[in-house]
Design a protein around this motif. Structure first.
Motif, short mmCIF file in Angstrom:
data_model
loop_
_atom_site.label_atom_id
_atom_site.label_comp_id
_atom_site.label_asym_id
_atom_site.label_seq_id
_atom_site.Cartn_x
_atom_site.Cartn_y
_atom_site.Cartn_z
N LYS A 269 1.07 -0.93 -0.29
CA LYS A 269 -0.06 0.12 -0.46
C LYS A 269 0.30 1.21 0.24
O LYS A 269 1.85 1.33 0.85
N VAL A 270 0.51 2.09 -0.85
CA VAL A 270 1.08 3.32 -0.87
C VAL A 270 0.46 4.47 -0.13
O VAL A 270 -0.81 4.62 -0.09
N LYS A 271 0.53 5.07 0.87
CA LYS A 271 0.74 5.83 1.56
C LYS A 271 0.50 8.15 1.50
O LYS A 271 2.00 7.33 1.07
N GLU A 272 0.38 8.73 2.21
CA GLU A 272 0.36 10.05 1.59
C GLU A 272 1.10 10.41 2.07
O GLU A 272 1.37 9.43 4.00
N VAL B 185 10.81 2.16 -4.56
CA VAL B 185 11.09 1.37 -3.25
C VAL B 185 10.81 2.64 -2.47
O VAL B 185 11.01 3.46 -2.82
N LEU B 186 9.30 2.40 -1.44
CA LEU B 186 9.01 3.75 -1.09
C LEU B 186 9.31 3.20 0.40
O LEU B 186 9.11 1.74 1.02
N GLU B 187 9.72 3.80 1.54
CA GLU B 187 9.54 4.10 3.25
C GLU B 187 8.30 5.16 3.70
O GLU B 187 8.40 6.59 3.15
N SER B 188 8.15 5.09 5.35
CA SER B 188 7.08 5.48 5.15
C SER B 188 7.95 6.33 5.93
O SER B 188 9.37 6.11 6.29
N PRO B 189 7.86 8.01 6.53
CA PRO B 189 8.47 8.41 7.29
C PRO B 189 9.05 8.65 8.59
O PRO B 189 10.13 8.49 8.35
N THR B 190 8.23 8.19 9.59
CA THR B 190 8.68 7.26 10.41
C THR B 190 10.06 6.26 9.99
O THR B 190 10.97 6.15 10.87
N ALA B 191 9.81 4.77 9.16
CA ALA B 191 10.80 4.29 9.14
C ALA B 191 11.77 5.31 8.67
O ALA B 191 13.50 4.84 8.39
#
Length: 98
Positions: A4-7, A48-54
């Protein structure tokens, strides 16, 4: 990994122009990422995406590792300096003894 891609997610890697290699996109800006996608040879692009917290956790870990490496480098240099000083003192004693 969730699919899932999140804002707010950050693009950290993108498919290379040719082949299956991945290029790091850290710190290059949106324009460069979009250009890499545009010039991609082939019908698909992998991101490759990372969440801001990661991303923040990884940045904190990297900062801590860099600090530890700098501290180790300073300690090694201090030890070298102390040994060099000791060697110079020994050489002075030998010269005076002659």
């Amino acid at each position: 990994r969730t699919g899932k891609v999140k804002e707010g997610d950050i693009v950290t890697m993108c498919s290379a122009t040719f082949g299956d290699d991945m290029w790091s996109t850290r710190g290059v800006g949106l324009t460069r990422v979009l250009a890499a996608i545009r010039v991609r040879a082939g019908p698909t692009v992998k991101l490759v995406l990372e969440s801001p917290t990661a991303y923040k956790k990884k940045a904190a870990t990297t900062t801590a590792q860099k600090k530890a490496a700098d501290d180790a480098r300073r300690a090694a240099q201090a030890k070298k300096d102390a040994l060099l000083e000791e060697l110079e003192q020994d050489e002075l004693k030998l010269k005076k003894g002659k």
